[in-house]
Design an enzyme around this catalytic site. Structure first.
Site, PDB file in Angstrom:
ATOM      1  N   ARG A 119       0.817  -1.211   0.000  1.00  0.00           N
ATOM      2  CA  ARG A 119       0.000   0.000   0.000  1.00  0.00           C
ATOM      3  C   ARG A 119       0.852   1.262   0.000  1.00  0.00           C
ATOM      4  NH1 ARG A 119      -3.055   2.029  -2.631  1.00  0.00           N
ATOM      5  NH2 ARG A 119      -4.043  -0.016  -2.641  1.00  0.00           N
ATOM      6  N   LYS A 154       1.787  24.416  -3.278  1.00  0.00           N
ATOM      7  CA  LYS A 154       0.556  23.784  -2.785  1.00  0.00           C
ATOM      8  C   LYS A 154       0.676  22.266  -2.912  1.00  0.00           C
ATOM      9  CE  LYS A 154      -2.133  27.869  -3.990  1.00  0.00           C
ATOM     10  NZ  LYS A 154      -3.154  28.453  -4.885  1.00  0.00           N
ATOM     11  N   LYS A 186       5.020  38.940  -2.452  1.00  0.00           N
ATOM     12  CA  LYS A 186       3.593  38.913  -2.753  1.00  0.00           C
ATOM     13  C   LYS A 186       2.888  40.067  -2.030  1.00  0.00           C
ATOM     14  CE  LYS A 186       1.826  34.966  -3.777  1.00  0.00           C
ATOM     15  NZ  LYS A 186       1.211  33.619  -3.746  1.00  0.00           N
ATOM     16  N   GLU A 219       5.250  39.723  -7.358  1.00  0.00           N
ATOM     17  CA  GLU A 219       3.863  39.545  -7.803  1.00  0.00           C
ATOM     18  C   GLU A 219       3.253  40.899  -8.146  1.00  0.00           C
ATOM     19  OE1 GLU A 219       0.530  37.022  -5.736  1.00  0.00           O
ATOM     20  OE2 GLU A 219       0.371  39.083  -5.008  1.00  0.00           O
ATOM     21  N   ASP A 247      -0.442  38.119 -11.834  1.00  0.00           N
ATOM     22  CA  ASP A 247      -1.422  37.339 -11.085  1.00  0.00           C
ATOM     23  C   ASP A 247      -2.856  37.735 -11.426  1.00  0.00           C
ATOM     24  OD1 ASP A 247      -2.128  35.389  -9.136  1.00  0.00           O
ATOM     25  OD2 ASP A 247      -2.496  36.984  -7.690  1.00  0.00           O
TER      26      ASP A 247
END
Length: 322
Positions: A119, A154, A186, A219, A247
């Site tokens: 597994r 992410k 950012k 950004e 963005d």
């Protein structure tokens, strides 16, 4: 990074794409943690209670859906960690496009050991193959353009390296591996620093003081912000800013080619005019990626590659050896 083979001897034939570098990530420890998490205090009580200790088996890997294989070397590591005496052979390799029903590998040895490792090996392979399949689909849609597809940070906690490795196997390119290998300014950094120009200046000062070769990405969300950064670059010919993120400069529009309005993004790319690399972000799907790529951006980042993919269905069927 500890790995399952001697990298000085090159990649094994079934894993031609090397993993991305990471200064602290230990893949062997991640595999050991996964196995320990599965085993708990007692181990595989089903296998221990039903499978004779001396039983030998042979298990075959079978793709149960179309997709791109990835994670074969990680499976090697899982099996060797459980039992170094297990023998694994592969007829397929990372990056292969397989059809449902394709048999691409065999593991032989202790039936108990195979079942204990099964597994965890499949979990790594199915996840990585799903990411590689999604990446390959995006890359195929972008053919005819110079843009490259990127993932983001992410990724699943603890699986940063396998997730990003799978993107490479699928034909993509890695964004920054973590917080350490690129300064990425950012909106929250801009707010905290008192503006985009002060943020860039503080970042450049820090990188230069540390004598580090770390690129800076900024950004931007509007054409005015793009112009502000470009004005700064004109005043600092030795700036460390190497990339602008454009963005959410697209809008979903069913009436537009590819279902997305890229007019603002195209204007931003024109303003930059090759002075630094550009990265489009937002509204990136398998349907919109071609139109976004045709604007001339250098990169397209897509978080869905590692957080919203479909795992590739793979099974491992065991047969008992006489």
């Amino acid at each position: 990074m500890t790995f399952c083979c001697n990298r000085s001897n090159g990649s094994p034939p079934h894993a031609p794409v090397a993993p991305p570098p990471h200064p602290t990530y230990d893949l062997a420890e991640v595999v050991q943690f996964a196995l320990a998490e599965d085993a708990g205090e007692l181990g595989d009580v089903t296998t221990l209670s039903t499978v004779p200790e001396d039983l030998e088996g042979q298990a075959t890997f079978l793709a149960k859906a179309d997709g791109v294989l990835a994670g074969l070397a990680v499976a090697d590591l899982v099996f060797s960690t459980v039992d170094p005496c297990l023998s694994v052979s592969w007829s397929g390799k990372d990056g292969d496009h397989v059809k449902s029903g394709t048999k691409f590998g065999v593991v032989k040895g202790s039936a108990r050991s195979i079942l204990v490792a099964e597994r965890i090996a499949l979990n790594f392979m199915q996840r990585m193959s799903g990411i590689a399949t999604a990446t390959a689909a995006m890359t195929d849609r972008m053919q005819g353009t110079s843009a490259r597809i990127l993932e983001t940070r992410k990724t699943a906690p603890g699986l940063r390296l396998p997730d990003k490795w799978a993107v490479l196997i699928g034909g993509g390119k890695n964004h920054r591996i973590g917080l350490f290998d690129m300064v990425m300014i950012k909106d929250n950094h801009v707010t905290s620093a008192g503006g985009v120009v002060p943020a860039i200046q503080h970042a450049q000062d820090w990188v230069r003081r540390k004598h580090k070769n770390i690129p800076i990405e900024v950004e931007t969300r509007t054409l005015e912000e793009v112009k502000e950064v470009l004005h700064f670059l004109e005043s600092d010919k030795h700036s460390l800013v190497k990339r602008l993120m454009l963005d959410n400069m697209t809008k979903l529009d069913p009436s537009a080619p590819g279902g997305v309005d890229v007019s603002m993004l195209k204007e931003a790319v024109k303003l930059v005019n090759g002075r630094v690399d550009t990265e489009a972000s937002g509204n990136v799907t398998i349907d919109t990626v071609k139109a976004i790529a045709q604007t001339g951006v250098t990169y397209i980042s897509c978080g869905a590659l590692t957080h919203s993919f479909q795992a590739l269905d793979i099974s491992l069927k065991i047969a008992i050896l006489d």
